[in-house]
Motif scaffolding. Structure first.
Motif, mmCIF file in Angstrom:
data_model
loop_
_atom_site.group_PDB
_atom_site.id
_atom_site.type_symbol
_atom_site.label_atom_id
_atom_site.label_comp_id
_atom_site.label_asym_id
_atom_site.label_seq_id
_atom_site.Cartn_x
_atom_site.Cartn_y
_atom_site.Cartn_z
ATOM 1 N N GLU A 54 -2.918 7.372 8.810
ATOM 2 C CA GLU A 54 -3.425 6.135 8.210
ATOM 3 C C GLU A 54 -4.901 6.253 7.869
ATOM 4 O O GLU A 54 -5.645 6.992 8.519
ATOM 5 C CB GLU A 54 -3.331 4.988 9.220
ATOM 6 C CG GLU A 54 -1.956 4.578 9.614
ATOM 7 C CD GLU A 54 -2.018 3.239 10.334
ATOM 8 O OE1 GLU A 54 -1.811 2.217 9.668
ATOM 9 O OE2 GLU A 54 -2.289 3.211 11.546
ATOM 10 N N GLU B 137 3.609 0.279 2.622
ATOM 11 C CA GLU B 137 3.459 -0.665 3.735
ATOM 12 C C GLU B 137 3.175 -2.039 3.145
ATOM 13 O O GLU B 137 2.366 -2.180 2.225
ATOM 14 C CB GLU B 137 2.318 -0.267 4.677
ATOM 15 C CG GLU B 137 2.179 -1.293 5.814
ATOM 16 C CD GLU B 137 1.185 -0.902 6.910
ATOM 17 O OE1 GLU B 137 0.542 0.155 6.807
ATOM 18 O OE2 GLU B 137 1.064 -1.687 7.874
ATOM 19 N N VAL B 138 3.854 -3.030 3.691
ATOM 20 C CA VAL B 138 3.710 -4.415 3.238
ATOM 21 C C VAL B 138 2.616 -5.080 4.071
ATOM 22 O O VAL B 138 2.693 -5.094 5.299
ATOM 23 C CB VAL B 138 5.050 -5.162 3.407
ATOM 24 C CG1 VAL B 138 4.922 -6.609 2.980
ATOM 25 C CG2 VAL B 138 6.165 -4.458 2.638
ATOM 26 N N PRO C 106 -5.383 -10.771 7.320
ATOM 27 C CA PRO C 106 -4.451 -10.998 8.431
ATOM 28 C C PRO C 106 -5.117 -10.918 9.804
ATOM 29 O O PRO C 106 -4.673 -11.578 10.738
ATOM 30 C CB PRO C 106 -3.399 -9.896 8.264
ATOM 31 C CG PRO C 106 -3.975 -8.910 7.325
ATOM 32 C CD PRO C 106 -4.980 -9.638 6.484
ATOM 33 N N GLN D 28 0.841 -1.196 0.000
ATOM 34 C CA GLN D 28 0.000 0.000 0.000
ATOM 35 C C GLN D 28 0.882 1.254 0.000
ATOM 36 O O GLN D 28 1.715 1.437 0.887
ATOM 37 C CB GLN D 28 -0.926 0.029 1.214
ATOM 38 C CG GLN D 28 -1.886 1.216 1.145
ATOM 39 C CD GLN D 28 -2.908 1.257 2.250
ATOM 40 O OE1 GLN D 28 -2.630 0.835 3.371
ATOM 41 N NE2 GLN D 28 -4.084 1.786 1.945
ATOM 42 N N LEU E 27 0.236 -8.534 4.620
ATOM 43 C CA LEU E 27 0.212 -9.968 4.353
ATOM 44 C C LEU E 27 -1.195 -10.451 4.010
ATOM 45 O O LEU E 27 -2.179 -10.009 4.615
ATOM 46 C CB LEU E 27 0.740 -10.684 5.597
ATOM 47 C CG LEU E 27 0.961 -12.181 5.555
ATOM 48 C CD1 LEU E 27 1.913 -12.583 4.441
ATOM 49 C CD2 LEU E 27 1.502 -12.657 6.910
ATOM 50 N N TYR F 283 -6.932 4.478 1.291
ATOM 51 C CA TYR F 283 -7.532 4.098 0.015
ATOM 52 C C TYR F 283 -7.507 5.236 -1.003
ATOM 53 O O TYR F 283 -7.446 5.006 -2.205
ATOM 54 C CB TYR F 283 -8.972 3.625 0.222
ATOM 55 C CG TYR F 283 -9.088 2.337 1.014
ATOM 56 C CD1 TYR F 283 -7.987 1.518 1.230
ATOM 57 C CD2 TYR F 283 -10.317 1.932 1.544
ATOM 58 C CE1 TYR F 283 -8.099 0.346 1.951
ATOM 59 C CE2 TYR F 283 -10.439 0.756 2.268
ATOM 60 C CZ TYR F 283 -9.327 -0.028 2.469
ATOM 61 O OH TYR F 283 -9.444 -1.194 3.179
ATOM 62 N N VAL G 151 -6.585 7.351 5.166
ATOM 63 C CA VAL G 151 -7.101 8.546 4.483
ATOM 64 C C VAL G 151 -7.955 8.092 3.301
ATOM 65 O O VAL G 151 -7.467 7.443 2.385
ATOM 66 C CB VAL G 151 -5.945 9.462 4.017
ATOM 67 C CG1 VAL G 151 -6.493 10.686 3.307
ATOM 68 C CG2 VAL G 151 -5.070 9.846 5.194
ATOM 69 N N GLU G 152 -9.247 8.412 3.385
ATOM 70 C CA GLU G 152 -10.187 7.894 2.379
ATOM 71 C C GLU G 152 -10.789 8.957 1.477
ATOM 72 O O GLU G 152 -11.367 8.639 0.447
ATOM 73 C CB GLU G 152 -11.318 7.121 3.077
ATOM 74 C CG GLU G 152 -10.830 5.862 3.779
ATOM 75 C CD GLU G 152 -11.952 5.069 4.418
ATOM 76 O OE1 GLU G 152 -13.051 5.618 4.606
ATOM 77 O OE2 GLU G 152 -11.709 3.889 4.742
ATOM 78 N N VAL H 70 8.014 -12.893 5.554
ATOM 79 C CA VAL H 70 7.583 -11.559 5.107
ATOM 80 C C VAL H 70 8.795 -10.630 4.956
ATOM 81 O O VAL H 70 8.955 -9.954 3.933
ATOM 82 C CB VAL H 70 6.559 -10.943 6.092
ATOM 83 C CG1 VAL H 70 6.240 -9.496 5.725
ATOM 84 C CG2 VAL H 70 5.267 -11.775 6.134
HETATM 85 P P1 C2E Z 1 -2.321 -2.204 10.201
HETATM 86 O O1 C2E Z 1 -0.854 -2.431 10.298
HETATM 87 O O2 C2E Z 1 -2.890 -1.090 11.009
HETATM 88 O O3 C2E Z 1 -2.595 -2.021 8.638
HETATM 89 C C1 C2E Z 1 -3.532 -1.111 8.106
HETATM 90 C C2 C2E Z 1 -4.820 -1.814 7.749
HETATM 91 O O4 C2E Z 1 -5.770 -0.835 7.300
HETATM 92 C C3 C2E Z 1 -4.670 -2.783 6.590
HETATM 93 O O5 C2E Z 1 -5.587 -3.843 6.813
HETATM 94 C C4 C2E Z 1 -5.094 -1.951 5.394
HETATM 95 O O6 C2E Z 1 -5.569 -2.717 4.315
HETATM 96 C C5 C2E Z 1 -6.203 -1.133 6.001
HETATM 97 N N1 C2E Z 1 -6.399 0.147 5.309
HETATM 98 C C6 C2E Z 1 -5.474 0.876 4.664
HETATM 99 N N2 C2E Z 1 -6.001 2.025 4.189
HETATM 100 C C7 C2E Z 1 -7.297 2.024 4.543
HETATM 101 C C8 C2E Z 1 -8.383 2.950 4.341
HETATM 102 O O7 C2E Z 1 -8.247 4.008 3.727
HETATM 103 N N3 C2E Z 1 -9.592 2.600 4.872
HETATM 104 C C9 C2E Z 1 -9.782 1.432 5.546
HETATM 105 N N4 C2E Z 1 -11.000 1.169 6.010
HETATM 106 N N5 C2E Z 1 -8.778 0.537 5.756
HETATM 107 C C10 C2E Z 1 -7.547 0.832 5.263
HETATM 108 P P2 C2E Z 1 -5.138 -5.358 6.581
HETATM 109 O O8 C2E Z 1 -4.236 -5.430 5.387
HETATM 110 O O9 C2E Z 1 -6.363 -6.187 6.609
HETATM 111 O O10 C2E Z 1 -4.253 -5.657 7.850
HETATM 112 C C11 C2E Z 1 -4.825 -5.681 9.127
HETATM 113 C C12 C2E Z 1 -3.755 -5.805 10.185
HETATM 114 O O11 C2E Z 1 -3.084 -7.060 10.094
HETATM 115 C C13 C2E Z 1 -2.664 -4.764 10.054
HETATM 116 O O12 C2E Z 1 -3.113 -3.546 10.594
HETATM 117 C C14 C2E Z 1 -1.553 -5.412 10.855
HETATM 118 O O13 C2E Z 1 -1.742 -5.188 12.223
HETATM 119 C C15 C2E Z 1 -1.775 -6.879 10.563
HETATM 120 N N6 C2E Z 1 -0.801 -7.335 9.547
HETATM 121 C C16 C2E Z 1 -0.825 -7.175 8.212
HETATM 122 N N7 C2E Z 1 0.273 -7.716 7.628
HETATM 123 C C17 C2E Z 1 1.012 -8.215 8.641
HETATM 124 C C18 C2E Z 1 2.291 -8.891 8.706
HETATM 125 O O14 C2E Z 1 3.008 -9.124 7.701
HETATM 126 N N8 C2E Z 1 2.717 -9.279 9.951
HETATM 127 C C19 C2E Z 1 2.007 -9.013 11.083
HETATM 128 N N9 C2E Z 1 2.492 -9.422 12.263
HETATM 129 N N10 C2E Z 1 0.827 -8.370 11.055
HETATM 130 C C20 C2E Z 1 0.344 -7.984 9.842
#
Ligand code: C2E
Ligand code: CA
Ligand code: CA
Ligand code: CA
Length: 270
Positions: A231, A57-58, A72, A44, A60, A253, A233-234, A92
């Motif tokens: 984070e 941001e990476v 995730p 992203q 998973l 987004y 920002v829509e 990762v």
């Molecule tokens: P996070 O680190 O706070 O990541 C941001 C989450 O917000 C991501 O959800 C992203 O898709 C979502 N997001 C980004 N922009 C927007 C927006 O404008 N509006 C809305 N509504 N959402 C947005 P995602 O990808 O489902 O990830 C959820 C959580 O899972 C992440 O929260 C992080 O805590 C965890 N995660 C993701 N990848 C990894 C990883 O490789 N390792 C670990 N340990 N945790 C991960």
């Protein structure tokens, strides 16, 4: 509904039973997921004040053969419980570093760390090895940790972060403002960046308090010489507000959704 065997069984199974069974099955599937190449990385983009993309941001994903894309929020907690998160986290870090190392443009990548990984003494050594093997410049790698992760075992987390920082990698505090004692962490830990949680950003238009909190966090971060990323920002109103407050970096987004890196090849110079 059909009155077949499984239909009858399901009718008597409570949601709780099904939830538990699901978790057990998913946990087992997860063991094979790395080997079967089912884990995927989405990227992203993050933009600076002028709108230019400076990093990713990476995030998973698990491409499950029957369930489709599992988020995730569902499988990372399972991986933490079953101690698989260290292996997954290493995968990762490895993949993301290999990927970023071959981009023509030296963009930053931000990788999320589980609290479990932060308690692992071997993490800094592993990161050092990955940097060496991929040739990725350390300052291009940013590690995102949550306040909760720092809360778990303060001394241990701090020593791990100090050792990571000596390598030259950057540390970001994720979901800032949603955990405990945020301010104490800013004092004690070597933090390079604050990421303002989406829950504040989503309310800046309708809620004066949210706007005031966001304004204060931006000022706090900048005054401490840290970077700040907002984070979630829509929309344009949120973006304009953040720009007006001098927020140096935005993610959400509106800038771009998390996608396979192929979709962003034009941004990395590929
Ligand atoms: P996070 O680190 O706070 O990541 C941001 C989450 O917000 C991501 O959800 C992203 O898709 C979502 N997001 C980004 N922009 C927007 C927006 O404008 N509006 C809305 N509504 N959402 C947005 P995602 O990808 O489902 O990830 C959820 C959580 O899972 C992440 O929260 C992080 O805590 C965890 N995660 C993701 N990848 C990894 C990883 O490789 N390792 C670990 N340990 N945790 C991960
Ligand atoms: Ca994050
Ligand atoms: Ca976050
Ligand atoms: Ca989060």
């Amino acid at each position: 509904a059909k009155a077949d065997g499984s239909g009858v069984f399901r009718a008597f199974e409570t949601n709780v039973d099904r939830g538990l069974r699901d978790r057990r099955v998913l946990k087992q599937d997860l063991r094979a997921a790395i080997e079967r190449n089912e884990l995927k990385l989405f990227y992203q983009p993050q933009a600076d004040a002028s709108g230019e993309i400076h990093g990713f941001e990476v995030l998973l994903r698990w491409q499950h053969p029957e369930r489709g894309l599992v988020p995730p929020a569902v499988f990372v907690p399972l991986a933490e419980e079953s101690k698989q998160i260290d292996a997954i986290g290493e995968w990762v870090l490895t993949r993301a570093s290999q990927e970023a190392a071959r981009w023509p443009k030296p963009m930053q990548i931000a990788v999320n760390l589980s609290p479990v990984q932060l308690q692992n003494d071997g993490l800094p050594t592993f990161v050092a090895q990955i940097l060496r093997e991929t040739g990725l410049a350390p300052e291009r790698l940013e590690l995102e940790v949550t306040e909760t992760a720092l809360f778990d075992d303060f001394a241990r987390a701090n020593s791990t972060l100090q050792r990571l920082r000596i390598l030259g990698v950057k540390i970001a505090i994720d979901d800032f403002g949603t955990g405990y004692s945020s301010l104490a962490y800013l004092q004690e830990f070597p933090i390079d960046k604050i990421k303002i949680d989406r829950s504040f950003i989503s309310r800046v238009q309708e809620n004066n308090r949210s706007a005031a909190i966001v304004r204060a966090i931006i000022q706090l971060g900048l005054t401490l010489g840290m970077k700040v990323t907002a984070e979630g920002v829509e929309n344009e109103d949120q973006l304009n507000f953040l720009r007006g407050e001098g927020c140096p970096s935005v993610q959400g987004y509106l800038i771009g959704k998390p996608l396979p890196i192929g979709e962003y090849a034009h941004l990395v110079g590929g």
